[in-house]
Each structure stands twice: as structure tokens, then as C-alpha cells.
Motif scaffolding. Sequence first.
Motif, short mmCIF file in Angstrom:
data_model
loop_
_atom_site.label_atom_id
_atom_site.label_comp_id
_atom_site.label_asym_id
_atom_site.label_seq_id
_atom_site.Cartn_x
_atom_site.Cartn_y
_atom_site.Cartn_z
N GLN A 136 -14.65 -4.17 -12.26
CA GLN A 136 -13.20 -4.15 -12.03
C GLN A 136 -12.83 -3.59 -10.66
OE1 GLN A 136 -10.73 -2.43 -15.08
NE2 GLN A 136 -12.00 -3.21 -16.74
N ARG A 137 -13.78 -2.90 -10.03
CA ARG A 137 -13.58 -2.24 -8.74
C ARG A 137 -12.47 -1.17 -8.82
NH1 ARG A 137 -11.58 -5.54 -5.17
NH2 ARG A 137 -11.19 -7.25 -6.61
N ARG A 138 -12.41 -0.53 -9.95
CA ARG A 138 -11.45 0.56 -10.18
C ARG A 138 -11.85 1.28 -11.47
NH1 ARG A 138 -5.93 -2.13 -10.40
NH2 ARG A 138 -6.91 -3.39 -8.79
N ILE A 139 -11.36 2.49 -11.64
CA ILE A 139 -11.59 3.18 -12.91
C ILE A 139 -10.66 2.56 -13.94
CG2 ILE A 139 -11.64 5.40 -14.07
CD1 ILE A 139 -13.57 5.12 -11.67
N PRO A 140 -11.19 2.02 -15.04
CA PRO A 140 -10.33 1.38 -16.05
C PRO A 140 -9.28 2.33 -16.60
CG PRO A 140 -12.64 0.86 -16.43
CD PRO A 140 -12.62 1.93 -15.39
N ALA A 163 -1.59 0.34 8.33
CA ALA A 163 -2.49 0.08 7.20
C ALA A 163 -3.49 1.21 7.13
CB ALA A 163 -3.20 -1.27 7.38
N TRP A 164 -3.78 1.66 5.94
CA TRP A 164 -4.65 2.81 5.72
C TRP A 164 -5.79 2.40 4.78
CZ3 TRP A 164 0.55 2.73 6.11
CH2 TRP A 164 1.16 3.60 7.04
N PRO A 165 -7.00 2.18 5.31
CA PRO A 165 -8.13 1.82 4.45
C PRO A 165 -8.71 3.05 3.74
CG PRO A 165 -8.82 1.94 6.75
CD PRO A 165 -7.34 2.18 6.74
N PHE A 166 -9.57 2.78 2.77
CA PHE A 166 -10.30 3.82 2.03
C PHE A 166 -9.35 4.76 1.28
CE2 PHE A 166 -12.68 3.06 6.10
CZ PHE A 166 -13.57 2.16 5.57
N ALA A 167 -8.32 4.19 0.68
CA ALA A 167 -7.31 4.99 -0.02
C ALA A 167 -7.76 5.30 -1.44
CB ALA A 167 -5.96 4.28 -0.01
N THR A 168 -8.78 6.13 -1.57
CA THR A 168 -9.30 6.51 -2.88
C THR A 168 -8.21 7.20 -3.70
OG1 THR A 168 -11.49 6.83 -1.92
CG2 THR A 168 -11.09 7.80 -4.08
N GLY A 169 -8.07 6.80 -4.94
CA GLY A 169 -7.06 7.38 -5.82
C GLY A 169 -5.73 6.67 -5.77
N TRP A 227 -11.16 -3.52 -1.73
CA TRP A 227 -12.31 -2.63 -1.84
C TRP A 227 -13.41 -3.34 -2.62
CZ3 TRP A 227 -14.53 1.15 0.44
CH2 TRP A 227 -15.49 1.95 -0.21
N ASP A 228 -14.48 -3.71 -1.94
CA ASP A 228 -15.59 -4.43 -2.57
C ASP A 228 -16.87 -3.95 -1.91
OD1 ASP A 228 -17.03 -6.12 -4.14
OD2 ASP A 228 -16.47 -7.96 -3.08
N LEU A 263 -20.10 3.00 -5.15
CA LEU A 263 -18.78 3.58 -5.44
C LEU A 263 -17.69 2.51 -5.48
CD1 LEU A 263 -18.92 6.89 -3.34
CD2 LEU A 263 -19.26 6.62 -5.81
N ALA A 264 -18.07 1.32 -5.89
CA ALA A 264 -17.11 0.22 -5.95
C ALA A 264 -15.99 0.53 -6.93
CB ALA A 264 -17.81 -1.08 -6.34
N ALA A 265 -16.29 1.30 -7.98
CA ALA A 265 -15.30 1.56 -9.01
C ALA A 265 -14.25 2.58 -8.59
CB ALA A 265 -15.99 2.05 -10.29
N THR A 266 -14.38 3.16 -7.41
CA THR A 266 -13.38 4.14 -6.97
C THR A 266 -12.07 3.48 -6.58
OG1 THR A 266 -14.18 4.08 -4.69
CG2 THR A 266 -15.12 5.76 -6.15
N GLY A 267 -12.05 2.16 -6.41
CA GLY A 267 -10.82 1.47 -6.05
C GLY A 267 -10.24 1.91 -4.72
N SER A 268 -11.12 2.19 -3.75
CA SER A 268 -10.67 2.75 -2.47
C SER A 268 -10.14 1.65 -1.54
CB SER A 268 -11.82 3.51 -1.81
OG SER A 268 -12.30 4.53 -2.66
N GLN A 269 -9.08 1.03 -1.99
CA GLN A 269 -8.49 -0.11 -1.32
C GLN A 269 -7.70 0.30 -0.08
OE1 GLN A 269 -5.68 -1.60 -4.23
NE2 GLN A 269 -4.57 0.33 -4.31
N THR A 270 -7.25 -0.70 0.67
CA THR A 270 -6.33 -0.47 1.78
C THR A 270 -4.90 -0.53 1.27
OG1 THR A 270 -7.85 -1.45 3.40
CG2 THR A 270 -5.52 -1.36 4.00
#
Length: 404
Positions: free
Chosen positions: A33-37, A143-149, A186-187, A191-198
Amino acid sequence: MGTTAASAPEEMVIRLEKLRPWLREHQAEAERQRRIPQETIERLDEAGVFSLTTPKRFGGADFTTRELHDIYRALGAGCGASGWMVWAAAGGNLWGAAFADDVVRPVYEPVRAGNRTFAVGGTSRRMTGTARRADGGWLVKGAWPFATGSIHASHGFLAVFYDETDDAKVGMVLVPKDQLVERDDWDAMGLAATGSQTVATDGELFVPDERFSTPQRLAARVAELTEQGTGPRRGGLPRSLVTGTGVALGMADHAMEVFLGGLGKRSIPYSPYTNQLDAPITHLTVGRVHSRIRAAGRVADAAVAELDRYDRQGVDLSEDQTVQMHTDVAYVWDACASAIETLFRACGASAMAKRQPLQLIARNCRAGSLHAAHNVDTWMENLGRSLCGVDLGPASTSVLERRS
């Protein structure tokens, strides 16, 4: 339980240990899912974990460095990505002190599962937004990449440069997430599941003055809150990084458990050993890996104890002590990642299958070790320069590390 009801740290560790089978069972799905469910978020919330991401003055947990480290280790032993996400959201939450309480309080009051905020600050203009003055506030763009959380948060702390010619002029804005575009980009290999998207703005976004702050204001506000007894514990970013070594050590604990659990179930092809447990190389590998994880744990323990002692004494870290703390953290992450990779290699080709947990643990821990704040080569060089008396010079750091 809710994120504002802080549990005793020992109780939280026990709850996370009970939750561990669930976290492990759903690690692979979280990666897909590339995120924490959301269901995992809700279970973590029931365990009280998100009290770690709420300031003390709004009902959040106020744990010692040791207590936080042990919680992250328990969480990392279940799901490294979940541990990373909670740890990152808690660390960035320090920026909540940079704004007036009446501005920040509503962010933490709604009853919902998950972390309330995330924080993103890049090391360059390419990774950070900009802000320009407007009537009553600022026009922000970027734009801010690596936005974990950011996936589960309602608000974000976003770094902005507010002078086109001076990189020292950097601030932080508090922005509702529903005013931002989530790029879902975020792919990663780990740590793909952290959902650290932009996250990004859609053109320019108006931010009122009360939602704009600076590192100087943060430092002054932290000093004021500390004087009142409601501020964060001492240590700042180094303390956050030291507590995060618990996530690396938790993943190493999980990897060793997986490896030992598989002994006696496989052979070593093209060798005399029909049972891997009979091979001396297996015993040597286990002994070496155990010692490496134990040594990494002792380094983390020493840093944890030192930070808690400074906190009790009301003493801040010197520049040289800060460099040493960063280096200790980088050492722990690299040692844990290397130990897990040694176990992974010892498992042979069958470990490559996605259904086998060791390959995911190895990728997650190595990904964590590659974070700029954890890069072992960078910090070994910085420590060496410090020990040799060579001027460290200006460092390229994120807004979270800039000093007033």
C-alpha cells in the motif's frame, strides 16, 4: 484510548509486544500500500503510541530518552516502517513550540486516530518551499519531498526560504494538509510503507502571520516553556535521533528471531550439511551478528543515558557532543543494517522470496541507515574532524537543525 491519553511507558511496551504478531503479519501489505494501513494506525492509537507525537502541554507523553528508545525498539521489532513513521512524526512535532498555543492547540484537540502533524525541512531550495510577504501574512509556494507522517496527519510544518538571496532566512509555516496536494509518489526499495510522499502547494498559498515562525522564535519559545515547566525535554534533534536507534535495534531483534526460528528447517546446498544447524559457519555467523547487535545496543544505551543525565542536570549539548551523538546514531543504524544483511545472506536464495520476512527487514533497515542524518561515512568524517581539531565549517542541514 486516543492519542492524547498518555500511557505509562512500561504499559505501552507491553501493548506493543502484544500487538507485534499483527504488525508482523501486516508488514508486507503495508509495503504494497506504500503507507501504514488505517487499521494498523487505529491499533497503534489504542496502544497509546500517538501520545508520543503530541506536546506535553496538550496532554502528550513526556517520557525520558530511555523510555522513548525502549518504546521505539518494541515498535521496530513489530514493523520497522511503523516505528519509523511514529518516530519521525514525534521528532518533527518539536515545531509545535514555535507557535502561540492558541494557534497550535486546535491542531491537537480533535479526537482522531493517528499523528496530528508532520514536519518537512529540506537542505536546499530545491527541496524546500518559498514564502513572500503579503498583507497579513505570507504567500507560500513549493513542493516538499519525504513528508513522512503526512498521510495520516491533519497539519504540516513546512520549511520555507523567505529571502531570494539569503539562505539563512528560513522559516516554518503551519499549514492544514487539506490545503496541500499529495503526490502519492513514494515508491522506495525500503521503508516503502512509511508513505513519505511529496506534498506541494497548488500555486501560491496564503498563510497568516500567526502560522509563520522561525528557528529563532522556536529557540526563544522552547526556553520560555522550559522555564514554565511545560517545554520539551533537552536534547533537540540529537535526542530525537538517539531515541530512533530503537527502531533499528528492534528490526535487528526481529531479524535474529526470524533467522534462529528457521534453523533446522533448511540445508546448505552444495555442501556436506543437510541441516544448516550443523554447519560451523552458522554458529560463527550467529555469534558475530549477535555481538554486532549487542555492541550497537551498548552504544545506543550510552547515548541514551548521557542525554537523560544532561536533561536531569539542565545542561545542553556542546557542539562536539552533538557531533558525537550524531555519529553514535549513524554507527548504530549501519551496524544493525549490516547485521541483518549478514543473516539475509546466510539464508541463501530462498530468502529472496517476498513471502520471507527477512528480505523486507533488511531493506527497511538499510533504507533507514541511508537517511542523511544517519549516514555513517558523513558522521565518521565529521567526528574525525572534531577529534583532530579541524574546523567543521558550515554544514548543510535542514531547517530543523538550524540554530538561532
